[in-house]
Design a protein around this motif. Structure first.
Motif, PDB file in Angstrom:
ATOM      1  N   SER A 238       0.835  -1.207   0.000  1.00  0.00           N
ATOM      2  CA  SER A 238       0.000   0.000   0.000  1.00  0.00           C
ATOM      3  C   SER A 238       0.871   1.258   0.000  1.00  0.00           C
ATOM      4  CB  SER A 238      -0.947  -0.001   1.208  1.00  0.00           C
ATOM      5  OG  SER A 238      -0.231   0.156   2.413  1.00  0.00           O
ATOM      6  N   LEU A 239       1.952   1.242   0.780  1.00  0.00           N
ATOM      7  CA  LEU A 239       2.851   2.395   0.793  1.00  0.00           C
ATOM      8  C   LEU A 239       3.583   2.550  -0.529  1.00  0.00           C
ATOM      9  CD1 LEU A 239       4.594   2.613   4.292  1.00  0.00           C
ATOM     10  CD2 LEU A 239       3.132   4.299   3.174  1.00  0.00           C
ATOM     11  N   GLY A 240       3.989   1.414  -1.121  1.00  0.00           N
ATOM     12  CA  GLY A 240       4.650   1.490  -2.418  1.00  0.00           C
ATOM     13  C   GLY A 240       3.735   2.087  -3.469  1.00  0.00           C
ATOM     14  N   GLY A 241       2.471   1.646  -3.476  1.00  0.00           N
ATOM     15  CA  GLY A 241       1.504   2.214  -4.412  1.00  0.00           C
ATOM     16  C   GLY A 241       1.255   3.680  -4.154  1.00  0.00           C
ATOM     17  N   LYS A 246       0.280   5.613  -8.384  1.00  0.00           N
ATOM     18  CA  LYS A 246      -0.499   4.945  -9.427  1.00  0.00           C
ATOM     19  C   LYS A 246      -1.860   4.534  -8.868  1.00  0.00           C
ATOM     20  CE  LYS A 246       3.646   3.118 -11.701  1.00  0.00           C
ATOM     21  NZ  LYS A 246       4.398   1.893 -12.093  1.00  0.00           N
ATOM     22  N   LEU A 247      -2.902   5.080  -9.453  1.00  0.00           N
ATOM     23  CA  LEU A 247      -4.256   4.842  -8.973  1.00  0.00           C
ATOM     24  C   LEU A 247      -4.896   3.702  -9.758  1.00  0.00           C
ATOM     25  CD1 LEU A 247      -6.428   5.922  -6.998  1.00  0.00           C
ATOM     26  CD2 LEU A 247      -7.238   7.378  -8.860  1.00  0.00           C
ATOM     27  N   LYS A 248      -5.287   2.643  -9.042  1.00  0.00           N
ATOM     28  CA  LYS A 248      -5.961   1.534  -9.690  1.00  0.00           C
ATOM     29  C   LYS A 248      -7.404   1.900 -10.018  1.00  0.00           C
ATOM     30  CE  LYS A 248      -3.457  -2.504  -7.921  1.00  0.00           C
ATOM     31  NZ  LYS A 248      -3.625  -3.794  -7.231  1.00  0.00           N
ATOM     32  N   PHE A 253      -7.713   5.983  -3.843  1.00  0.00           N
ATOM     33  CA  PHE A 253      -6.416   6.487  -3.421  1.00  0.00           C
ATOM     34  C   PHE A 253      -5.357   5.448  -3.755  1.00  0.00           C
ATOM     35  CE2 PHE A 253      -3.276   7.589  -0.012  1.00  0.00           C
ATOM     36  CZ  PHE A 253      -3.063   8.904  -0.393  1.00  0.00           C
ATOM     37  N   PRO A 254      -4.168   5.854  -4.200  1.00  0.00           N
ATOM     38  CA  PRO A 254      -3.137   4.862  -4.527  1.00  0.00           C
ATOM     39  C   PRO A 254      -2.800   3.989  -3.321  1.00  0.00           C
ATOM     40  CG  PRO A 254      -2.522   7.008  -5.390  1.00  0.00           C
ATOM     41  CD  PRO A 254      -3.723   7.225  -4.525  1.00  0.00           C
ATOM     42  N   ASN A 518      -0.069  12.374  -8.325  1.00  0.00           N
ATOM     43  CA  ASN A 518      -1.031  13.326  -8.895  1.00  0.00           C
ATOM     44  C   ASN A 518      -2.402  13.227  -8.253  1.00  0.00           C
ATOM     45  OD1 ASN A 518       0.797  14.361 -10.830  1.00  0.00           O
ATOM     46  ND2 ASN A 518       0.478  12.538 -12.111  1.00  0.00           N
ATOM     47  N   SER A 519      -2.571  12.314  -7.310  1.00  0.00           N
ATOM     48  CA  SER A 519      -3.900  12.143  -6.716  1.00  0.00           C
ATOM     49  C   SER A 519      -4.151  13.171  -5.642  1.00  0.00           C
ATOM     50  CB  SER A 519      -4.021  10.754  -6.110  1.00  0.00           C
ATOM     51  OG  SER A 519      -3.018  10.545  -5.143  1.00  0.00           O
TER      52      SER A 519
END
Length: 519
Positions: A238-241, A246-248, A253-254, A518-519
């Motif tokens: 979760s922290l890496g994302g 990068k938003l799935k 939230f990433p 960018n989120s």
């Protein structure tokens, strides 16, 4: 035993009684620390033909504790009435070239009217939400800068990224999770280590990497959803994302999907307490993720509070804050425990300031030394700088935002002392972490983090001065006399404004270099 002759015993008793009744001694006897007969001339001086001089009999007057305390209160009251009248100067063009502390000499000056508004000292004001509410409470007819404050939101946006941990209890086993590929998993781990590994230490990178490889070698696993290792793995993902930004598809939230999967598998506090450092690592990862997702109050609950805190209490109960030099354990384990403790410490100090809450443990109760370099681990240079800034943040909470009344002069000296400590860190920063603000910034996450923490501490220290200035202005005080460059409060306000401006410059540089999501 032979009995002492009566005559000798009588003479010695008389001598003792005479000495005991003597209220003072001559100067010769005092200097030689011998008993004085108390008559002038005394026997000692008479026998040796010394000049026998007795000091004047000056009676000492005793005062009650209550009387002394009343005098101290009177002195404090007089000092408070010496408060200066001050002014606000919001233009960035007047900011000095570097955030330097105010000269000690300037803080001894009072000047101005004694009717200025008092500097507000309240522990809750370290929170930007509470501080902003004070700004919004000022009249809006002062100047443009104060009018802008009126348009600020009335409260901090909670759950801005729509994270609802309690609304996603649908993950019953590990197969329900959209796991990344092994290559993607190691990429997420590398992102975490590259981004925060030098300024924080939440996991042992070698041990985690080994377990990660073992997990993918044996995937899929069955009936292990309550295993804390999987919770930690999900939090690292979760922290890496989050750090990759990068938003799935379908996520708010990433990294949010991994975060929700982890929090729904979090066991009871009893299980966590028995898990030693693994539980502390997991709670630290939760705290960091919640901080980044703008849920500081939730993060504070996870890290600090006496009744609800988890990370700090787990670290304390497992002895991470105590120096266990006599306990047998591998060197790498000692290094990991040491760095993990100081990371939780930094989280707790900064979240206490961000939420306006008290700190959970005193520096005096911490006996574990600062991290030192160790083979297989990152250099401690950046980590220790970050710890030093966090320590000063604790001082800011207890000193600048103390609710105990004090005079303005003493308050400004506290501020100056803290700024001097921060300036020393600024000056001692190694060249690989320094920044030149006179040209376009080129930053790394480590370099930017250290400077952001430093400038945040500077602004936190000095922004009550800005509120003091604005309040005095709104009360109709004549503040023109304190707009000079030599005014200590003008210097403090300029330091605050510049620290905030440079923080914005760094965030912009991070965004331009693609180091912010960018989120």
């Amino acid at each position: 035993m032979l009995e002492e002759p009566p005559a000798k015993r009588t003479r010695r008793s008389a001598s003792r009684g005479e000495a005991a009744r003597t209220s003072q001694a001559c100067t010769s006897c005092r200097e030689r620390k011998i008993k004085c007969s108390g008559i002038q001339p005394c026997r000692y001086c008479l026998k040796r033909q010394f000049e026998c001089i007795f000091p004047e009999n000056v009676r000492k007057k005793m005062y009650s504790v209550a009387y002394v305390e009343d005098l101290e209160r009177l002195v404090s009251s007089i000092e408070e009435r010496e408060n200066s009248n001050i002014a606000i100067q919001p233009e960035r063009s007047t900011v000095p070239s570097s955030p330097s502390p105010v000269d000690q000499e300037g803080l001894t000056e009072t000047g101005g009217s004694s009717q200025a508004s008092p500097i507000l000292m309240d522990s809750t004001m370290s929170s930007s939400v509470h501080f902003g509410s004070r700004i919004r409470g000022l009249p809006t007819n002062l100047n443009t800068s104060i009018q802008i404050a009126a348009s600020l939101p009335t409260e901090s946006p909670d759950n801005v990224y729509n994270l609802e941990p309690d609304a996603s209890k649908v993950l019953h086993n590990l197969e329900n999770i959209d796991w990344p590929s092994e290559e993607q998993a190691h990429d997420l781990l590398n992102t975490v280590l590259a981004s925060i590994g030098r300024v924080q230490h939440l996991i042992d990178p070698r041990a985690f990497s080994d377990r990660l490889s073992s997990f993918y070698d044996g995937f899929p696993a069955q009936n292990v959803s309550d295993d804390l290792w999987y919770v930690e793995m999900l939090m690292v993902f979760s922290l890496g994302g989050l750090l990759q930004g990068k938003l799935k598809e379908g996520s708010s939230f990433p990294g949010a999907d991994y975060f929700l999967g982890a929090i729904n598998r979090l066991p009871s506090l009893c299980t966590l307490r028995n898990a030693d450092t693994l539980a502390v690592e997991i709670m630290g990862l939760f705290v960091f993720f919640l901080q980044c997702s703008d849920r500081k109050d939730d993060a504070y609950v996870y890290v600090s509070t006496t009744k609800a805190g988890v990370a700090l209490r787990l670290a304390l109960s497992n002895g991470l804050a105590r120096d266990k030099t006599t306990q047998a354990m591998p060197r790498s384990q000692k290094t990991h425990r040491n760095r993990l403790w100081w990371t939780i410490y930094m989280q707790e100090r900064r979240l206490a300031a961000a939420t306006g809450n008290p700190i959970g443990v005193s520096d005096d109760d911490i006996t574990v030394p600062l991290p030192t370099d160790s083979p297989g681990f990152y250099s401690t240079m950046a980590l220790n700088l970050n710890i030093q800034i966090a320590r000063i943040t604790g001082k800011i909470i207890q000193s600048v935002y103390s609710h105990k009344p004090t005079s303005e002069r003493r308050y400004l000296r506290r501020v100056q002392h803290i700024l001097s400590e921060l300036a020393q860190i600024w000056k001692s920063m190694p060249s690989e972490y320094t920044l030149n603000f006179s040209q376009p910034l080129t930053v790394t996450r480590t370099r930017a983090t250290l400077h952001l923490m430093l400038f945040q501490a500077m602004a936190l220290t000095t922004r009550p001065i800005l509120l003091h200035l604005a309040t005095s202005k709104s009360n109709g005080m004549n503040i023109d006399a304190l707009l000079a460059d030599t005014s200590p409060l003008q210097k403090l306000s300029a330091t605050c404004i510049e620290a905030a401006g440079r923080s914005l410059d760094m965030l912009l540089a991070l965004r331009q270099q693609g180091l912010l999501g960018n989120s």
